[in-house]
Design a protein around this motif. Sequence first.
Motif, mmCIF file in Angstrom:
data_model
loop_
_atom_site.group_PDB
_atom_site.id
_atom_site.type_symbol
_atom_site.label_atom_id
_atom_site.label_comp_id
_atom_site.label_asym_id
_atom_site.label_seq_id
_atom_site.Cartn_x
_atom_site.Cartn_y
_atom_site.Cartn_z
ATOM 1 N N TYR A 145 7.348 43.753 18.477
ATOM 2 C CA TYR A 145 8.631 43.464 19.120
ATOM 3 C C TYR A 145 8.437 42.915 20.530
ATOM 4 C CZ TYR A 145 11.594 45.340 15.462
ATOM 5 O OH TYR A 145 12.258 45.530 14.273
ATOM 6 N N ALA A 146 7.407 43.356 21.198
ATOM 7 C CA ALA A 146 7.153 42.882 22.558
ATOM 8 C C ALA A 146 6.666 41.435 22.593
ATOM 9 C CB ALA A 146 6.127 43.780 23.247
ATOM 10 N N THR A 147 5.968 41.007 21.552
ATOM 11 C CA THR A 147 5.297 39.708 21.614
ATOM 12 C C THR A 147 5.851 38.636 20.697
ATOM 13 O OG1 THR A 147 3.659 40.414 19.973
ATOM 14 C CG2 THR A 147 3.116 40.771 22.300
ATOM 15 N N GLY A 148 6.944 38.888 20.016
ATOM 16 C CA GLY A 148 7.493 37.772 19.271
ATOM 17 C C GLY A 148 8.291 38.052 18.025
ATOM 18 N N THR A 149 8.589 39.311 17.692
ATOM 19 C CA THR A 149 9.418 39.574 16.525
ATOM 20 C C THR A 149 10.808 39.012 16.767
ATOM 21 O OG1 THR A 149 8.206 41.544 15.936
ATOM 22 C CG2 THR A 149 10.452 41.406 15.118
#
Length: 198
Positions: A145-149
């Motif tokens: 979620y932090a990097t691109g979801t």
Amino acid sequence: MTKAATPSANQPGRGAPRDLEAEAFAAVAEAAERGHLLSTEQVAALLLRTGRVHGPALLFDAWFGKAIDVRTLAAHVGRVWSLAEYPDAALDRSAWREMFTLAGFTVDGQPAERPADPVELCRGSVPKRRTDWSWTTCRAVAEGYATGTGARRPPTGRLYRTTAPPCALLACNAGRGEDEYVLDTNGLAIVEVPLTHG
């Protein structure tokens, strides 16, 4: 919630569409007005009609209109939270807090004992949403979620960690493979931690 009227499928014409969402809200309003309790199964069917966006409002209307009992609330509140794209935009935190408190702790909609000890949880989020209530025991999920979801793109996402006391754990949703805990973050220490590949 008021929905605009649409033609009934029973009116003359070429299959005028039904507004299933409006029908779901109308069914809840009718049950509340008549003092009739909807079953867990009936609420599940109505929630299918409202979808992710309006599911929280339907559950809120059913509970506060006294159209469902605590057992039915407990069966649905965690799932409705988990499926909503932005649950705390759909209802304010005081409404969610009251429903989760009354429902008691659940795991995938089933009443359960809260963990006896504090739980280490992570959240991947943009900084302004770091205190939101969806957390996970799985660091890889949080990092996703932090990097691109979804629509997020680096470098806006960050990874956060907290130690959650049992009393702050509202529900656990394991069914989607995200090991999600709904966590009341009020008063909790939340710290940013480095991303594994950041």
